[in-house]
Design a protein around this motif. Sequence first.
Motif, PDB file in Angstrom:
ATOM      1  N   LYS A   1       0.854  -1.175   0.000  1.00 25.82           N
ATOM      2  CA  LYS A   1       0.000   0.000   0.000  1.00 25.82           C
ATOM      3  C   LYS A   1       0.894   1.230   0.000  1.00 25.82           C
ATOM      4  CE  LYS A   1      -3.716   2.321   2.529  1.00 25.82           C
ATOM      5  NZ  LYS A   1      -4.590   2.300   3.727  1.00 25.82           N
ATOM      6  N   VAL A   2       0.764   2.057  -1.052  1.00 28.68           N
ATOM      7  CA  VAL A   2       1.621   3.229  -1.211  1.00 28.68           C
ATOM      8  C   VAL A   2       0.754   4.438  -1.538  1.00 28.68           C
ATOM      9  CG1 VAL A   2       3.546   4.251  -2.483  1.00 28.68           C
ATOM     10  CG2 VAL A   2       3.522   1.788  -2.049  1.00 28.68           C
ATOM     11  N   GLU A   3       0.985   5.533  -0.816  1.00 31.32           N
ATOM     12  CA  GLU A   3       0.295   6.792  -1.071  1.00 31.32           C
ATOM     13  C   GLU A   3       1.330   7.880  -1.311  1.00 31.32           C
ATOM     14  OE1 GLU A   3      -2.163   7.512   2.290  1.00 31.32           O
ATOM     15  OE2 GLU A   3      -3.588   5.911   1.819  1.00 31.32           O
ATOM     16  N   THR A   4       1.044   8.767  -2.259  1.00 33.03           N
ATOM     17  CA  THR A   4       2.010   9.788  -2.664  1.00 33.03           C
ATOM     18  C   THR A   4       1.325  11.136  -2.781  1.00 33.03           C
ATOM     19  OG1 THR A   4       3.222   8.137  -3.953  1.00 33.03           O
ATOM     20  CG2 THR A   4       3.709  10.426  -4.418  1.00 33.03           C
TER      21      THR A   4
ATOM     22  N   SER B   1      -1.531  10.175  -5.312  1.00 33.05           N
ATOM     23  CA  SER B   1      -1.954   8.842  -5.747  1.00 33.05           C
ATOM     24  C   SER B   1      -2.049   7.919  -4.551  1.00 33.05           C
ATOM     25  CB  SER B   1      -0.967   8.271  -6.779  1.00 33.05           C
ATOM     26  OG  SER B   1       0.289   8.000  -6.168  1.00 33.05           O
ATOM     27  N   ARG B   2      -2.800   6.855  -4.737  1.00 28.04           N
ATOM     28  CA  ARG B   2      -2.913   5.812  -3.712  1.00 28.04           C
ATOM     29  C   ARG B   2      -3.107   4.478  -4.424  1.00 28.04           C
ATOM     30  NH1 ARG B   2      -7.363   8.223  -4.867  1.00 28.04           N
ATOM     31  NH2 ARG B   2      -9.374   7.134  -4.887  1.00 28.04           N
ATOM     32  N   PHE B   3      -2.263   3.542  -4.125  1.00 22.66           N
ATOM     33  CA  PHE B   3      -2.329   2.226  -4.745  1.00 22.66           C
ATOM     34  C   PHE B   3      -2.134   1.166  -3.676  1.00 22.66           C
ATOM     35  CE2 PHE B   3      -1.095   4.974  -8.254  1.00 22.66           C
ATOM     36  CZ  PHE B   3      -1.940   4.547  -9.263  1.00 22.66           C
ATOM     37  N   SER B   4      -2.817   0.032  -3.878  1.00 21.47           N
ATOM     38  CA  SER B   4      -2.651  -1.078  -2.945  1.00 21.47           C
ATOM     39  C   SER B   4      -2.827  -2.383  -3.703  1.00 21.47           C
ATOM     40  CB  SER B   4      -3.674  -0.989  -1.804  1.00 21.47           C
ATOM     41  OG  SER B   4      -4.988  -1.026  -2.319  1.00 21.47           O
TER      42      SER B   4
END
Length: 464
Positions: free
Chosen positions: A168-171, A197-200
């Motif tokens: 889980k990465v948020e930028t 952005s937010r990806f998981s």
Amino acid sequence: MKRFIALFVVLGVALLVAPGVIGFQVEHYYQGLIQQFSRGGAEVVSQEYRREWFGAESRTGFLLRIPAGADRSQTETVRFSLVSQIVHGPLTADGLRLADIQSDIQVEGESPLPAEYQAVIRTVIDIDGQGRTRIDLPAMEISASDQHPAIRFSGMDGEIRFDGDFEKVETDFALPTLRLSQGDGQLLEIEGLRFNSRFSKDSSGLTLGGGRFEIERFGLQESESDTRLELRQLAIEAESGAQGTVVAANVRYRLEALQLDDTVYGPAEVRLGVGNLPPAVLLELQQSIEQINARQLADEQKGIELLNVLMASAPALLKSDPRVTIDKLSVQTPDGLVEGQLSVQSVGLELQEIGNTSAMLNKLVADAALRMPKRLFMLLLRQKLEADLLRQFEQRRLINPASELPDAEQLNAMVSTLADRQLELLLGQELLVEEGDSLATQAKLSGGLLSVNGKTIPLPQQSQ
């Protein structure tokens, strides 16, 4: 009293032993950060990691290949290193942490920024393994020289947040102002740039999420021709997610205005979507694309590799009856408003049928509508006809070198005549209808039957 002394001794020993034990965990997390760099397209060419009891030092060399040349078939290489000073926890200057990491980027052994520039690239890893990287680039000004224009940079700040497994990465990034100028003229202006952005990853490993990129103002001045391009209020939003057992994604583009010298386009909005995508196939595609990006191929070779991957995945993609949509197309032009929409879905289509026009049309369901100013339609039609005529005349000269090309006035007259005839034919067949100063059309395809503006159009039949 002896118990307190024993307790302090135990705590002291634990604090002395803990950094060494934690150091092994920190190295694992640091390698995860390096993998994120690599997935972004930078190839790891060397790595040194010297772990000591209370800290560590790392130097990782990267090679970045950038497409070059007019056809982008060549590449230029940039070598840089990420140099990090790592403090092991559990006690750091910022409190209880696994690690506190200060980093610097160096190009060919030297920092690209002046020595006095106080750039901050700091990563903090919490006790539970979650972490965040803070990037803070202060404002600076660089005077123009023979090698580069003047640079005025108002600073940039951003943060990357991640969990312990990097699933889980948020930028978030923001750049208020960047200006490049030469003499009294502004060559490049960027104002109000923001990105988040937010990806998981789901349980299968497929990465889904979304983000937003926006620029309040972008200006570009072409020094030789004095042409100026300006974009205002540009925003791009993307989102992907599961819908039952399949995956869907959509992208939205919005633009308040695009100005090219004195000509203004906008506002404009485009919404695109894809649906009915099988997660297992998307995961294979995702992994293959990551491998291709890591190899840093030239654009042409990368395109070939991506095409091979898509072709290999096509049968499985088609089984889920994928759908592609343009949910909204709206562009204000100097001649008037262009608007439309499109939806295309395959139903039971197989890869071997794609070369068979009749079979394809029987397994596609489509709905389309388009409306545009008549003046703009005629301009585009004239441009196409002119290109077609010039190509025909050039081919004729290859056969008969003595044949002459028409002059500009003759070519213009031929194009005008052909354009008027084609428009009259399209209106007569009711493939286009006039609505005031605009031309419009609506089309539907289903069960092998095509209708345009309510009129059935014969389709090609499969040859026996």
